[in-house]
Motif scaffolding. Sequence first.
Motif, PDB file in Angstrom:
ATOM      1  N   MET A  16       0.674  -1.369 -10.680  1.00  0.00           N
ATOM      2  CA  MET A  16       1.786  -2.193 -11.162  1.00  0.00           C
ATOM      3  C   MET A  16       2.779  -2.495 -10.035  1.00  0.00           C
ATOM      4  O   MET A  16       3.366  -3.584  -9.981  1.00  0.00           O
ATOM      5  CB  MET A  16       2.494  -1.499 -12.325  1.00  0.00           C
ATOM      6  N   TRP A  17       2.991  -1.534  -9.159  1.00  0.00           N
ATOM      7  CA  TRP A  17       3.829  -1.779  -7.973  1.00  0.00           C
ATOM      8  C   TRP A  17       3.303  -2.983  -7.204  1.00  0.00           C
ATOM      9  O   TRP A  17       4.050  -3.902  -6.868  1.00  0.00           O
ATOM     10  CB  TRP A  17       3.856  -0.521  -7.110  1.00  0.00           C
ATOM     11  N   ARG A  18       2.004  -2.974  -6.919  1.00  0.00           N
ATOM     12  CA  ARG A  18       1.396  -4.084  -6.172  1.00  0.00           C
ATOM     13  C   ARG A  18       1.476  -5.383  -6.958  1.00  0.00           C
ATOM     14  O   ARG A  18       1.764  -6.446  -6.396  1.00  0.00           O
ATOM     15  CB  ARG A  18      -0.072  -3.758  -5.833  1.00  0.00           C
ATOM     16  N   ARG A  19       1.200  -5.294  -8.251  1.00  0.00           N
ATOM     17  CA  ARG A  19       1.165  -6.505  -9.078  1.00  0.00           C
ATOM     18  C   ARG A  19       2.539  -7.166  -9.161  1.00  0.00           C
ATOM     19  O   ARG A  19       2.658  -8.391  -9.010  1.00  0.00           O
ATOM     20  CB  ARG A  19       0.655  -6.160 -10.478  1.00  0.00           C
ATOM     21  N   VAL A  20       3.563  -6.364  -9.426  1.00  0.00           N
ATOM     22  CA  VAL A  20       4.912  -6.925  -9.541  1.00  0.00           C
ATOM     23  C   VAL A  20       5.323  -7.599  -8.235  1.00  0.00           C
ATOM     24  O   VAL A  20       5.861  -8.708  -8.228  1.00  0.00           O
ATOM     25  CB  VAL A  20       5.921  -5.826  -9.946  1.00  0.00           C
ATOM     26  N   ALA A  44       9.697  -3.300  -9.193  1.00  0.00           N
ATOM     27  CA  ALA A  44       8.374  -2.763  -8.861  1.00  0.00           C
ATOM     28  C   ALA A  44       8.436  -1.252  -8.681  1.00  0.00           C
ATOM     29  O   ALA A  44       7.550  -0.516  -9.140  1.00  0.00           O
ATOM     30  CB  ALA A  44       7.842  -3.428  -7.591  1.00  0.00           C
ATOM     31  N   LEU A  45       9.503  -0.786  -8.047  1.00  0.00           N
ATOM     32  CA  LEU A  45       9.651   0.648  -7.797  1.00  0.00           C
ATOM     33  C   LEU A  45       9.746   1.442  -9.100  1.00  0.00           C
ATOM     34  O   LEU A  45       9.290   2.590  -9.169  1.00  0.00           O
ATOM     35  CB  LEU A  45      10.897   0.892  -6.933  1.00  0.00           C
ATOM     36  N   ALA A  46      10.301   0.831 -10.146  1.00  0.00           N
ATOM     37  CA  ALA A  46      10.450   1.508 -11.427  1.00  0.00           C
ATOM     38  C   ALA A  46       9.114   1.928 -12.013  1.00  0.00           C
ATOM     39  O   ALA A  46       9.037   2.850 -12.828  1.00  0.00           O
ATOM     40  CB  ALA A  46      11.190   0.620 -12.416  1.00  0.00           C
ATOM     41  N   HIS A  47       8.014   1.282 -11.566  1.00  0.00           N
ATOM     42  CA  HIS A  47       6.686   1.626 -12.088  1.00  0.00           C
ATOM     43  C   HIS A  47       6.104   2.870 -11.429  1.00  0.00           C
ATOM     44  O   HIS A  47       5.127   3.449 -11.940  1.00  0.00           O
ATOM     45  CB  HIS A  47       5.730   0.441 -11.914  1.00  0.00           C
ATOM     46  N   VAL A  48       6.665   3.270 -10.296  1.00  0.00           N
ATOM     47  CA  VAL A  48       6.130   4.452  -9.611  1.00  0.00           C
ATOM     48  C   VAL A  48       7.138   5.582  -9.469  1.00  0.00           C
ATOM     49  O   VAL A  48       6.801   6.671  -9.041  1.00  0.00           O
ATOM     50  CB  VAL A  48       5.588   4.083  -8.204  1.00  0.00           C
ATOM     51  N   SER A  49       8.400   5.296  -9.805  1.00  0.00           N
ATOM     52  CA  SER A  49       9.435   6.281  -9.596  1.00  0.00           C
ATOM     53  C   SER A  49      10.593   6.045 -10.562  1.00  0.00           C
ATOM     54  O   SER A  49      10.843   4.911 -10.970  1.00  0.00           O
ATOM     55  CB  SER A  49       9.962   6.193  -8.155  1.00  0.00           C
ATOM     56  N   ASP A  50      11.305   7.113 -10.879  1.00  0.00           N
ATOM     57  CA  ASP A  50      12.492   6.948 -11.715  1.00  0.00           C
ATOM     58  C   ASP A  50      13.752   6.713 -10.877  1.00  0.00           C
ATOM     59  O   ASP A  50      14.847   6.581 -11.417  1.00  0.00           O
ATOM     60  CB  ASP A  50      12.687   8.149 -12.633  1.00  0.00           C
ATOM     61  N   ILE A  51      13.594   6.628  -9.545  1.00  0.00           N
ATOM     62  CA  ILE A  51      14.745   6.400  -8.673  1.00  0.00           C
ATOM     63  C   ILE A  51      15.419   5.074  -8.992  1.00  0.00           C
ATOM     64  O   ILE A  51      16.633   4.958  -8.973  1.00  0.00           O
ATOM     65  CB  ILE A  51      14.310   6.440  -7.184  1.00  0.00           C
ATOM     66  N   GLY A 101       0.786  -1.238   0.000  1.00  0.00           N
ATOM     67  CA  GLY A 101       0.000   0.000   0.000  1.00  0.00           C
ATOM     68  C   GLY A 101       0.810   1.276   0.000  1.00  0.00           C
ATOM     69  O   GLY A 101       0.241   2.370   0.102  1.00  0.00           O
ATOM     70  N   LEU A 102       2.123   1.169  -0.140  1.00  0.00           N
ATOM     71  CA  LEU A 102       2.989   2.348  -0.014  1.00  0.00           C
ATOM     72  C   LEU A 102       2.658   3.458  -1.001  1.00  0.00           C
ATOM     73  O   LEU A 102       2.835   4.641  -0.694  1.00  0.00           O
ATOM     74  CB  LEU A 102       4.454   1.943  -0.197  1.00  0.00           C
TER      75      LEU A 102
END
Length: 332
Positions: free
Chosen positions: A301-305, A323-330, A291-292
């Motif tokens: 996509m974060w949740r799905r991955v 997973a993080l790549a789907h919500v951030s470019d970090i 849920g972050l």
Amino acid sequence: MTDKPLISKAARLSVAPMMDWTDRHCRYLHRLLSRETLLYTEMVTAPALVRGGAVHLLDFNTEEHPVALQLGGSDPQELAEATRIGAAHGYDEINLNVGCPSDRVQSGTFGAVLMKTPDLVAECLSAMRAASPVEVTVKCRIGVDDQDPHEVLPAFLDRVAATGVRRITIHARKAWLQGLSPKENREIPPLDYPLVHEMKAAFPHLHISVNGGISSLDQAKAFLDAGLDGVMIGRAAYHNPADILLGADTQIFGAGHMTTAEQAVLDMLPYIDRHLANGGKVHQITRHMLGLFTGRPGARMWRRVLSEGASRPGAGTRLVLDALAHVSDIAA
């Protein structure tokens, strides 16, 4: 351990003890999001510790402080011994559960059913306080079944206060011990916030926190501004931890700490590596991270991955970065 004035300050905002949710991995994540908020364990039963020797249930990371242990039980001597064990493990507070309505808890004669026996609760608390070098607290309901909360709750608080306990969290709903599931008990009985405010006015020397149905920091701050000493948030803090915890240190505690959900994910990576090196599985941690990014682009996509990949052999921190790549470019 955290000293008593600091633990009382931390109780201005706390994350509720939630079975199967607030384990040590969840608490580690929550602590990355907020340095100040008081965190609680899942309920641990006194018989499991004293008779079952299940001290592994008390394991936690030093980074989690301030952190409280919630105990369930109804035998004063057993609760005293469990309190001794919990305090020796380094918990900052020991809390007695007088609020859980589940059948399993009732069969052990503890949880919300104890609202019917305030003298026994007082006996338990007195034994716990005598055994504990740290603060002993209570989490209760406003009443159970056909009890009149306006009669029962003041009498209950009076009895509790007579033991020397000074900090009480009140779930502002009745618990129906027959006919409602634990989930229904969190949703169906109506909330009575005014009664909790009345209890603060009647017992100004007690530190009283409100729990039940609170879903935002603005709502929490309104309770504090209206005179309550603390607010405990449960499901909202678990399902949407960034919204509740990222702003807590500045909005609730006036502290300067501020981080981001993305940074918290990166800060979790060494912790995940250590867990895997000790034989753990990545899903034991990532299930608490789903849920972050709620409400943000890419959250699905974060949740799905994470959900689909965490159970695969060899899954580790690379999965989390993917997973993080789907919500951030970090992570790119």
